[in-house]
Design a protein around this motif. Structure first.
Motif, PDB file in Angstrom:
ATOM      1  N   TYR A  30       2.356   1.837  -3.275  1.00 55.48           N
ATOM      2  CA  TYR A  30       2.169   2.515  -4.608  1.00 55.48           C
ATOM      3  C   TYR A  30       2.210   3.942  -4.386  1.00 55.48           C
ATOM      4  O   TYR A  30       1.722   3.978  -4.885  1.00 55.48           O
ATOM      5  CB  TYR A  30       0.306   1.605  -4.658  1.00 55.48           C
ATOM      6  CG  TYR A  30      -0.890   1.982  -4.776  1.00 55.48           C
ATOM      7  CD1 TYR A  30      -1.218   2.199  -6.244  1.00 55.48           C
ATOM      8  CD2 TYR A  30      -1.623   3.529  -4.495  1.00 55.48           C
ATOM      9  CE1 TYR A  30      -1.557   1.845  -6.746  1.00 55.48           C
ATOM     10  CE2 TYR A  30      -2.463   4.098  -4.897  1.00 55.48           C
ATOM     11  CZ  TYR A  30      -2.604   3.150  -6.320  1.00 55.48           C
ATOM     12  OH  TYR A  30      -3.337   3.756  -7.800  1.00 55.48           O
ATOM     13  N   MET A  31       1.264   3.881  -2.680  1.00 54.27           N
ATOM     14  CA  MET A  31       1.311   5.352  -3.462  1.00 54.27           C
ATOM     15  C   MET A  31       2.890   6.418  -2.746  1.00 54.27           C
ATOM     16  O   MET A  31       2.506   7.903  -3.091  1.00 54.27           O
ATOM     17  CB  MET A  31       1.260   5.737  -1.249  1.00 54.27           C
ATOM     18  CG  MET A  31      -0.637   5.355  -1.125  1.00 54.27           C
ATOM     19  SD  MET A  31      -1.865   6.277  -2.627  1.00 54.27           S
ATOM     20  CE  MET A  31      -2.352   7.153  -2.081  1.00 54.27           C
ATOM     21  N   GLY A  32       3.973   5.054  -3.710  1.00 57.03           N
ATOM     22  CA  GLY A  32       5.115   6.403  -3.740  1.00 57.03           C
ATOM     23  C   GLY A  32       5.827   6.719  -2.502  1.00 57.03           C
ATOM     24  O   GLY A  32       7.302   7.302  -2.607  1.00 57.03           O
ATOM     25  N   GLY A  45       0.929  -1.599   0.127  1.00 56.47           N
ATOM     26  CA  GLY A  45       0.034  -0.217   0.171  1.00 56.47           C
ATOM     27  C   GLY A  45       0.788   0.977   0.123  1.00 56.47           C
ATOM     28  O   GLY A  45       0.588   1.966  -0.586  1.00 56.47           O
TER      29      GLY A  45
END
Lengths: 568, 287
Positions: free
Chosen positions: A272-274, A269
């Motif tokens: 994914y958000m960076g 998670g």
């Protein structure tokens, strides 16, 4: 200057303070200008059993242990029984436990091997120095220090520095150390028995005393990780400890999750958000993460997992070392998907490869597994400095389609933000837009695109490193910490060479093919039962190793394991 | 610029069965987000595997359809990385109470600032109707001609016993109420759990709209109901003759997980803003 080493081993119960004694001794030796390698053995219990802390001391950099020791300090009868057979000829055995009575066999062993037993009444010395019974530990350190003929100031300073923060009588502590150092039990012929290596001035520079997990954690911090998600499992747990204890300075979010599946899912998670998030575990925890690794694979979500190996399936031999988890890293997971496997072998590679892992993981958008071993995770090494940091490479690129079909397999990936196009990561097979698909054409198109990343990645990683003299006729091929044992031996054996795999998957084979085209004797060496790297090499080159040196008893490769194999 | 509900529309056509509760749930979601003026690029949704997950590519939003049972920790990881995003974890009663129950428990006790949407259709529907913990006992199901023999679990009571800082129940065919609940849950700084009683006309034929209309009672209509009281909440959840919808319980005393982190207290940035070279020189001093 040829490499000399002498070996001191402390043996006692788990929970008796062996770890602290060993660390203080190691650090003091380092400050005195020596290169050291410190290796721990301990049972999977909190108190009792047989634990040891072995320090190999040298005049040049070393990264491995000898099986035998020159000085054994035995704190309990059990450790004396366990380790006495591992004392070298003309060695010394020191014990301070009144319950220790040597058996007839042990007596004979001592005499036959010219080993000197010394009883040191350390408790009385500690008490006479104004100390408590527990200070007998440092009395023994002072006594060993005297045998090694080293300056006591360094030892005293190091020990006092350590106990400064604790509620102890520092004056008594100091007097106890010196009580041991000046004990009348000492005789000059003891020093004559142990030939401590001479060190040249250039080596007298202070170096770092550091474990593999500490180096790896520092590398992760340097590479910009901002979160660590973990669940306790030896020997990976000390990464959690280090990142937790430094989190005030670093601001890294450190979270002990409810299990390994949670830890790896949180990392997915976050990635994914960076941001950059690290996950570390050992074999059992890794197996629990495998489904999530397939998820990272098909969704092309960057993911980095450290897998610190111990010995055996299931619980196995949980506090002992090994390198038997390459297969689970390599083959674990359903379906075909791209991944990358790197293997640390020492402090430098631990520091560097974790940075590399994040770069590869983000640039190629795939899971990267970083292998290490208990031997590396928990042993202490001395190094002059850490290598230069790698630049951060994230491979971020704006685009219209998150899973755009490209020639090199790499699609644009951008950090989710208000200003940018939204996208979905989809664990269903999907098209360029991320929409779930099931048609034959679309399944093939996306599977092929993803797998093209492996070809691109293979071009971007180095061949294995060849160590040693070009004319060496015996070449070992291996991965992980066995490198250090072989390099230590190579110092004085120019006929031995070593091909080391640091980038294990995808596998580079050019250098290996070149090696087997020569007349050299090629030997596979691995710390596992089946020769897992050898099997991968065979799968990809067809080469069947004629000679294999495999060790899987929970112990690392000692110097003698290699020498005996070669009848040296 | 104000956000329009249609901004959330995906060009993909839903694949749910006719009459499935998911249609209205999606509408409620889109309405809540657009009413709050949250654009699709300011929200993140994680999806589980199941009929809810088949909605992952049917809404235009930053999303991640992951693994069965795991949408909660996936959402937590996203939330911790960037709190500027509204984060919603979508999951069914099967994934939530079978495959990944541990995650629900720890998400609630950790009080992460996310919303967990539990689609309770009382069965594993996508795999064609197996029993879950919420299926009526003894009701014939896939592979179970005599039905599930294990005892029931009242999942509402279970959730309440974990002391969530926000717990609401909703009904899939009342999207207006659901969207109002969603708005409150999104604005709640902590872990919000919404259990949606969801129609499944294919595998849960007993639970019909007619039955629901007769048996649902809105909590708002209960005089003197105190949504800050665990006692009040326990009372209505014990009553299984009716389904109570609305905000069952909420409290704002407990800090969220992130707000409790000592080392992030004075940080103005999010974890996603902080990926850069970090000088370890100071840390090396201890070696």
């Amino acid at each position: 200057m040829s490499q000399k080493r002498i070996v001191v081993k402390f043996g006692g119960q788990s929970g008796q303070g062996i770890n602290t004694i060993g660390k203080l001794f190691t650090k003091s030796l380092n400050k005195s200008g020596y290169k050291v390698f410190a290796y721990r053995e301990y049972p999977s219990i909190i108190k009792g059993g047989v634990a040891s802390y072995q320090i190999d001391i040298s005049n040049s950099s070393i990264g491995s242990s000898s099986k035998y020791c020159d000085i054994l300090v035995a704190y309990t009868p059990e450790t004396l029984n366990e380790y006495l057979p591992l004392v070298k000829e003309s060695g010394i055995v020191i014990y301070d436990n009144k319950d220790i009575n040597l058996t007839e066999d042990q007596d004979a062993f001592l005499k036959n091997n010219n080993i000197t037993p010394i009883y040191l009444d350390s408790v009385s010395i500690a008490k006479n120095s104004g100390g408590t019974e527990i200070m007998s530990n440092v009395v023994v350190l002072g006594f060993v220090w005297k045998i090694l003929n080293l300056k006591p100031e360094i030892l005293v300073e190091e020990i006092l520095e350590h106990f400064k923060k604790k509620n102890v009588d520092l004056e008594a502590e100091k007097n106890s150390i010196m009580g041991g150092f000046n004990s009348p039990t000492y005789r000059p012929e003891l020093t004559d028995k142990i030939e401590i290596p001479k060190i040249s001035e250039i080596f007298k520079k202070k170096s770092l005393v550091i474990s593999g997990n500490e180096a790896l954690s520092l590398g992760a911090i340097a590479s910009g990780i901002r979160a660590y998600y973990g669940y306790p499992m030896t020997p990976a747990t000390s990464i959690f400890k280090f990142l937790g204890e430094t989190s005030t300075e670093t601001g890294i979010l450190v979270k002990q999750a409810e299990n390994e599946i949670t830890a790896v899912q949180m990392a997915l998670g976050s990635m994914y958000m960076g941001t950059r998030a690290l996950v570390a575990t050992s074999g059992g925890g890794f197996d629990l993460m495998i489904e999530s690794i397939t998820c990272a694979g098909i969704t092309e979500t960057p993911l980095v997992i450290v897998l610190s190996q111990r010995t055996g399936a299931a619980t196995g031999v949980p506090t002992w070392t090994g390198a038997g988890d390459l297969n689970t890293a390599l083959k674990g997971g359903h379906g075909d998907f791209p991944k990358c496997i790197l293997s640390c072998s020492d402090v430098h590679s631990s520091y560097t490869l974790i940075q590399k892992a994040f770069n590869i993981s983000e640039k190629y958008q795939l899971p990267v597994i970083v292998l290490t071993e208990k031997q590396l995770s928990e042993s202490l090494y001395t190094v002059n400095s850490l290598p230069n940091d790698l630049p951060i490479e994230r491979g971020l690129q704006d685009g219209a389609l998150r899973y755009e079909i490209t020639d090199n397999g790499i699609s644009p990936r951008w950090i989710p933000s208000k200003e940018k196009t939204v996208y979905i990561h989809n664990s269903d097979e999907h098209n360029e837009e991320g929409t779930s698909v099931e048609s034959s054409e679309e399944v093939l198109e996306m599977s092929d695109k993803r797998m093209r990343k492996m070809t691109t990645l293979l071009e971007g990683i180095p061949e294995p490193a060849m160590y040693g003299d070009r004319n060496a006729s015996i070449i070992f091929v291996g991965w992980g910490t066995v490198k250090n044992t072989i390099l230590d031996i190579m110092e004085d054996n120019k006929d031995i060479g070593y091909l080391h795999y640091e980038y294990i998957y995808p596998l580079k084979t050019d250098k290996f093919e070149e090696l087997i085209s020569t007349e050299k004797r090629v030997i596979l060496v691995e710390n596992n039962q089946t020769g897992q790297l050898g099997n991968l090499i065979k799968e990809q080159t067809g080469y069947d190793f004629k000679e294999k040196l495999l060790k899987y008893d929970g112990r690392p490769f000692f110097i003698e394991d290699i020498l005996n194999f070669l009848n040296m | 610029m104000s956000v329009n509900i249609t901004d959330y529309n995906s060009k993909n056509i839903p694949t749910w069965c006719p009459g499935c509760g998911n249609f209205a749930v999606h509408t409620a979601l889109k309405k809540a987000l657009s009413d709050l003026n949250i654009s699709p690029s300011e929200a993140f949704m994680s999806f589980d595997i199941g009929c809810n997950g088949n909605g992952a590519d049917k809404i235009n939003i930053y999303g991640f359809k992951g693994l069965h049972g795991r949408s909660i920790p996936l959402a937590i990881g996203a939330h911790l990385a960037n709190r500027k995003f509204t984060v919603i974890a979508d999951i069914g009663d099967g994934g939530c109470f079978h495959e990944g129950l541990d995650h629900l428990i720890h998400a609630i006790r950790s009080n992460y600032n996310i919303t967990i949407l539990i689609h309770n259709n009382e069965n594993f529907a996508l795999t064609t109707g197996q029993a879950t913990v919420t299926t009526k006992k003894n009701k014939p199901m896939y592979g179970l001609p005599f039905g599930r023999i294990e005892r029931d679990l009242n999942i509402s009571e279970f959730i309440l016993n974990l002391k969530p800082t926000f717990f609401a129940k909703a009904y899939s065919q009342d999207p207006l109420q659901l969207s109002e609940i969603l708005k409150k849950s999104i604005n709640h700084n902590g872990c919000s759990v919404i259990e949606i009683m969801q129609l499944c006309p294919t595998y849960n034929k007993e639970f019909t709209h007619e039955w629901a209309t007769e048996n649902i009672k809105k909590i708002d209509s209960i005089e003197g109901y105190n949504s800050n009281s665990l006692e009040s909440a326990r009372e209505i959840l014990k009553d299984t003759t009716k389904i109570y919808t609305g905000i069952v319980y909420e409290e704002t005393e407990t800090k969220s997980f992130y707000d409790s982190l000592e080392n992030r207290k004075n940080m103005k940035t999010e974890l996603v803003d902080e990926v850069k070279k970090y000088d370890i020189k100071k840390l090396l001093e201890k070696f």
